[in-house]
Design a protein around this motif. Sequence first.
Motif, PDB file in Angstrom:
ATOM      1  N   TYR A   1       0.987   6.896  -5.000  1.00 19.97           N
ATOM      2  CA  TYR A   1       0.438   5.845  -5.857  1.00 19.97           C
ATOM      3  C   TYR A   1       0.032   6.423  -7.213  1.00 19.97           C
ATOM      4  O   TYR A   1       0.280   5.817  -8.267  1.00 19.97           O
ATOM      5  CB  TYR A   1      -0.758   5.193  -5.168  1.00 19.97           C
ATOM      6  CG  TYR A   1      -1.418   4.110  -5.986  1.00 19.97           C
ATOM      7  CD1 TYR A   1      -0.848   2.857  -6.120  1.00 19.97           C
ATOM      8  CD2 TYR A   1      -2.631   4.360  -6.642  1.00 19.97           C
ATOM      9  CE1 TYR A   1      -1.455   1.866  -6.864  1.00 19.97           C
ATOM     10  CE2 TYR A   1      -3.252   3.365  -7.390  1.00 19.97           C
ATOM     11  CZ  TYR A   1      -2.654   2.123  -7.506  1.00 19.97           C
ATOM     12  OH  TYR A   1      -3.252   1.141  -8.257  1.00 19.97           O
ATOM     13  N   GLN A   2      -0.572   7.603  -7.182  1.00 17.63           N
ATOM     14  CA  GLN A   2      -0.960   8.244  -8.441  1.00 17.63           C
ATOM     15  C   GLN A   2       0.270   8.568  -9.293  1.00 17.63           C
ATOM     16  O   GLN A   2       0.252   8.406 -10.516  1.00 17.63           O
ATOM     17  CB  GLN A   2      -1.757   9.514  -8.151  1.00 17.63           C
ATOM     18  CG  GLN A   2      -2.375  10.138  -9.383  1.00 17.63           C
ATOM     19  CD  GLN A   2      -3.353  11.249  -9.030  1.00 17.63           C
ATOM     20  OE1 GLN A   2      -3.634  11.495  -7.853  1.00 17.63           O
ATOM     21  NE2 GLN A   2      -3.896  11.913 -10.039  1.00 17.63           N
ATOM     22  N   LYS A   3       1.362   8.986  -8.646  1.00 16.88           N
ATOM     23  CA  LYS A   3       2.607   9.260  -9.374  1.00 16.88           C
ATOM     24  C   LYS A   3       3.178   7.978  -9.970  1.00 16.88           C
ATOM     25  O   LYS A   3       3.698   7.968 -11.092  1.00 16.88           O
ATOM     26  CB  LYS A   3       3.628   9.909  -8.439  1.00 16.88           C
ATOM     27  CG  LYS A   3       4.961  10.262  -9.108  1.00 16.88           C
ATOM     28  CD  LYS A   3       5.915  10.910  -8.128  1.00 16.88           C
ATOM     29  CE  LYS A   3       7.221  11.275  -8.819  1.00 16.88           C
ATOM     30  NZ  LYS A   3       7.886  10.104  -9.419  1.00 16.88           N
ATOM     31  N   LEU A   4       3.070   6.858  -9.219  1.00 15.60           N
ATOM     32  CA  LEU A   4       3.536   5.583  -9.731  1.00 15.60           C
ATOM     33  C   LEU A   4       2.805   5.198 -11.007  1.00 15.60           C
ATOM     34  O   LEU A   4       3.407   4.795 -12.006  1.00 15.60           O
ATOM     35  CB  LEU A   4       3.332   4.474  -8.689  1.00 15.60           C
ATOM     36  CG  LEU A   4       4.332   4.361  -7.539  1.00 15.60           C
ATOM     37  CD1 LEU A   4       3.937   3.194  -6.642  1.00 15.60           C
ATOM     38  CD2 LEU A   4       5.738   4.177  -8.053  1.00 15.60           C
TER      39      LEU A   4
ATOM     40  N   PHE B   1       0.844  -1.199   0.000  1.00 18.40           N
ATOM     41  CA  PHE B   1       0.000   0.000   0.000  1.00 18.40           C
ATOM     42  C   PHE B   1       0.879   1.249   0.000  1.00 18.40           C
ATOM     43  O   PHE B   1       1.884   1.317   0.727  1.00 18.40           O
ATOM     44  CB  PHE B   1      -0.903   0.003   1.238  1.00 18.40           C
ATOM     45  CG  PHE B   1      -1.893  -1.133   1.266  1.00 18.40           C
ATOM     46  CD1 PHE B   1      -3.101  -1.030   0.600  1.00 18.40           C
ATOM     47  CD2 PHE B   1      -1.621  -2.305   1.954  1.00 18.40           C
ATOM     48  CE1 PHE B   1      -4.018  -2.066   0.621  1.00 18.40           C
ATOM     49  CE2 PHE B   1      -2.522  -3.355   1.978  1.00 18.40           C
ATOM     50  CZ  PHE B   1      -3.722  -3.240   1.310  1.00 18.40           C
ATOM     51  N   PHE B   2       0.486   2.255  -0.796  1.00 23.15           N
ATOM     52  CA  PHE B   2       1.194   3.536  -0.875  1.00 23.15           C
ATOM     53  C   PHE B   2       0.188   4.659  -0.671  1.00 23.15           C
ATOM     54  O   PHE B   2      -0.991   4.538  -1.050  1.00 23.15           O
ATOM     55  CB  PHE B   2       1.870   3.695  -2.242  1.00 23.15           C
ATOM     56  CG  PHE B   2       2.790   2.561  -2.615  1.00 23.15           C
ATOM     57  CD1 PHE B   2       4.133   2.595  -2.258  1.00 23.15           C
ATOM     58  CD2 PHE B   2       2.323   1.451  -3.320  1.00 23.15           C
ATOM     59  CE1 PHE B   2       4.981   1.545  -2.593  1.00 23.15           C
ATOM     60  CE2 PHE B   2       3.165   0.411  -3.660  1.00 23.15           C
ATOM     61  CZ  PHE B   2       4.498   0.451  -3.294  1.00 23.15           C
ATOM     62  N   ASP B   3       0.681   5.745  -0.062  1.00 23.74           N
ATOM     63  CA  ASP B   3      -0.216   6.887   0.091  1.00 23.74           C
ATOM     64  C   ASP B   3      -0.710   7.305  -1.291  1.00 23.74           C
ATOM     65  O   ASP B   3      -0.018   7.149  -2.304  1.00 23.74           O
ATOM     66  CB  ASP B   3       0.478   8.036   0.810  1.00 23.74           C
ATOM     67  CG  ASP B   3       1.629   8.617   0.029  1.00 23.74           C
ATOM     68  OD1 ASP B   3       1.411   9.581  -0.724  1.00 23.74           O
ATOM     69  OD2 ASP B   3       2.754   8.084   0.156  1.00 23.74           O
ATOM     70  N   ASP B   4      -1.927   7.840  -1.346  1.00 27.30           N
ATOM     71  CA  ASP B   4      -2.604   8.043  -2.626  1.00 27.30           C
ATOM     72  C   ASP B   4      -1.831   8.939  -3.577  1.00 27.30           C
ATOM     73  O   ASP B   4      -1.806   8.690  -4.792  1.00 27.30           O
ATOM     74  CB  ASP B   4      -3.997   8.625  -2.377  1.00 27.30           C
ATOM     75  CG  ASP B   4      -4.925   7.598  -1.732  1.00 27.30           C
ATOM     76  OD1 ASP B   4      -4.429   6.504  -1.378  1.00 27.30           O
ATOM     77  OD2 ASP B   4      -6.121   7.874  -1.576  1.00 27.30           O
TER      78      ASP B   4
ATOM     79  N   SER C   1      -5.973   4.283   0.276  1.00 26.87           N
ATOM     80  CA  SER C   1      -7.427   4.390   0.487  1.00 26.87           C
ATOM     81  C   SER C   1      -8.100   3.024   0.424  1.00 26.87           C
ATOM     82  O   SER C   1      -9.240   2.874   0.889  1.00 26.87           O
ATOM     83  CB  SER C   1      -8.036   5.328  -0.556  1.00 26.87           C
ATOM     84  OG  SER C   1      -7.701   4.896  -1.869  1.00 26.87           O
ATOM     85  N   MET C   2      -7.426   2.015  -0.168  1.00 22.67           N
ATOM     86  CA  MET C   2      -8.010   0.669  -0.222  1.00 22.67           C
ATOM     87  C   MET C   2      -7.596  -0.196   0.969  1.00 22.67           C
ATOM     88  O   MET C   2      -8.049  -1.331   1.090  1.00 22.67           O
ATOM     89  CB  MET C   2      -7.586  -0.037  -1.514  1.00 22.67           C
ATOM     90  CG  MET C   2      -8.246   0.483  -2.771  1.00 22.67           C
ATOM     91  SD  MET C   2      -7.973  -0.641  -4.165  1.00 22.67           S
ATOM     92  CE  MET C   2      -8.929  -2.071  -3.666  1.00 22.67           C
TER      93      MET C   2
END
Length: 861
Positions: A563-566, A557-560, A666-667
């Motif tokens: 994660y969006q940058k990934l 899990f990554f902070d949102d 968030s998941m």
Amino acid sequence: MNVFHKIALQGLKKNRIRTLVTIIGVILSTVMITGVTIFGVSLLDYMGRSAGKRYGSWNAAFLNADSSFIQERIKDKEVSDTAAFENIGYARLEGGGTPDKPYLFIAGFDAETFDALPTTLISGRLPENDSEVLISAKVMTDGGVSYQPGDTISLSVGSRIKENKELTQAAPYSAEETFVPQEQKTYTVAGICRTPVFEPDEAPGYTLITRSSHATDSFRSRSLFVTLHNPRRVYSYVEQTENGHAYILNYNLLRNMGISNKPADRVLMTFLYAFGGIVLAIIMTGSIFLIYNSFNISLNERIREIGVLASIGATAKQLKNSVRFEGLCIGAIGIPAGILTGLAGIRAVLSAVSSNFTAVLNSDIPLTMKVSAPVIAGTAILSLVTILISARIPAGKAVRMPIMECIRQTNEIKTDAKALKISRKKQRIYGLEGTLALKNFKRNKKRYRSIVLSLVLSIVLFVSTNALISSLQQTADGFRIVSDFDIGFSTRDMEDDDLIRLYDKLKNAEGVRQSSCRAAIRYSCTVPSDRLSDAYWEAAGEQSKNAEHTLSMEVHFFDDAFYQKLLSDFGLPFEEYSGQSGRLPAVAKLNSDEADGVTDLADIFTDTSIDCTLTPGLTDYTNALSGQDLSITPLEIVPPDIPPVLEETDTPEILPYTFEILAPWSMKELLAPSGLPVDLRIKGLCFDSDNPSQTERAMRDIVTKEGINSYLLLNCAEAYEQYQNYIFIANIFSYIFVILISLIATANVFNTISTNIRLRKRELAMLRSVGMSDKDFNKMMRFECALYGTKALAIGIPLSLATSVLIVKEMMTADARFILPWASIGISALSVFLIIFITMMYAVSKIKKENIIDALRDEMT
């Protein structure tokens, strides 16, 4: 100077080229011996000075010294310096979580004591009076009790008593002891420091440092720290002087000075000395062989001369002294030149690597050359012994030969018809030139063996040295830390809300340019069996007959925001992989040590999109959770690293594959609801920084102020920089060593071949006198080159591999893998033929310039 010495000098002058090559060999040998010994002494001196600054320069500490004992030690002629602090007493650590460390130990420092006993601040400042205190960080990290600068603590201070005897920090906690409170003290916490260097691992009390009150009735004893003029006498010194006083030794300093008697430290020093011994043995072996060949060839040239001298009454002792004198003359030039060159060379090398050593040991102490008169004398003696051994062997052989054989020179050339017989088939294959070369080898085996052995030794030295260097670098690679972040923070016990709150503070620390919050949780995943690849079933061992198959895997899990940058970096649309549709990216590959990149790894699945059911691994199996249906898309990517693992609570399952699903924070609540005892592998934060060291210090201050006890803050950038420094230092010394060894080997081969060709000048002149053309002559010499090289490689390569395996097995750790040195073998094979060819062409060109009639008259052979 007697007549034998004059004859020896005439021989050296007559054969200037061989004498010069021998002197160069002695210089190279002495340079290497000087470099190894001076570097070893300089390194120990550097480690000792660095350890003295970090841990204090004291050698031994007496923990319950009274005034009379202190005065005796101050006046002791063996003592160079002393320091002391008050043993104010012990206090109970309320709420402590370590049963064998239930106390706080309070020490009263003078200003001089702070200078003698290094104290590293983490936060706050040093105490300024006897009502302020500096607290060891171990109270929080190990003891579990949190303090902050500015806090006020009230302690009941007293003594530990057992069997009417007062106990010190050297006595571990015992259930039979009694704590006797004596006075009440109140302190203000001035700062937090690292564990003091004088606190033993078995000490029952965490150290608190305050200012000494200088009141004679406020303490019963002092802890006295003693520095000796000769630290190597520390063990005998404490045995002679302790007289019932408890004492501890500064093992951190003694270890770095190479004089610790702890078993683990002895193993380390044994390894270092063994490594140095192997290096010196390799140097001396190559040097002895080179110098031995020079003396052996010299004696072969003078064999008739030795026979004549022996026939007129020269004794074996006189002849041996003549050879020794020749060796001393060469040593008189080569050894001083080698020592001076070695000192200049090691000074230059240390200057080049000094900054890297400083970075490796995190010390501002410079690495400088330490010149020691005993070491220089030992180097000279070792070099001289090398020369004398080299001279003694051929001298002994020469004086044992019958006088008439020496005069007739029948000892070298054998003309047995059977030994010289060459089959007609070989004659047709090799031709006249090859046949002549083969006959020369057969009738003069000693010279032939001398050349081959020189080449074999050169190959063994070069290949085995390179194999050792490659294995050392492989071991260094095992310590390599490469991450996609500079600083990592990990914890297990912190709740998500507290972690996010800490994250908001840490990402604003000075120097941070990018940050992320990450967690890894172990899951199991159920997938259709027919969607798994043949490569997976081969790795698994057998194919399941069930319709579905369960795989162990992890969700990261990554902070949102991260994660969006990934997804943007991977070229994936956020709307499709945000988790709302139940679709997530994944990495699903079989592991392989031979793959160069992720695209070389075999896929676990046959399709680019897989439907699966995900169930978290539970630490409490009484709870149940229905699986979550997901659609995953395996990607050809290297997944982001997780934070550094604080500690493994269990032994993780070793899998032949990597299966990781990437998901937004968030998941996390959906896939691992709060309160569920999931199998959490790691939770933490990752940061990129413009100045990792500065950022790390700022973050430690923040974490300390937050009162967090169980955590790991790792500066990966610093660890990688240290790895690079290790490799740089290893490469510098490795390549210098290989170059010098190669030069010794080259000089050895050149000396042996050129002189042996010169000894055959009558034979070669005779061939030219009967009409052999230059073309045929050169063909014969090239054939000899091929025979020399082929024979040397046939013996040298297997022997060098066996030597390499033996050295690596003895020197490296059990998990070290032997690396077959293909490059070294190839280089040595090419170099052997190149050196032989160049040397022979050089020697033959000299012979061709001589008059044939003069050469035929030459009675040297």
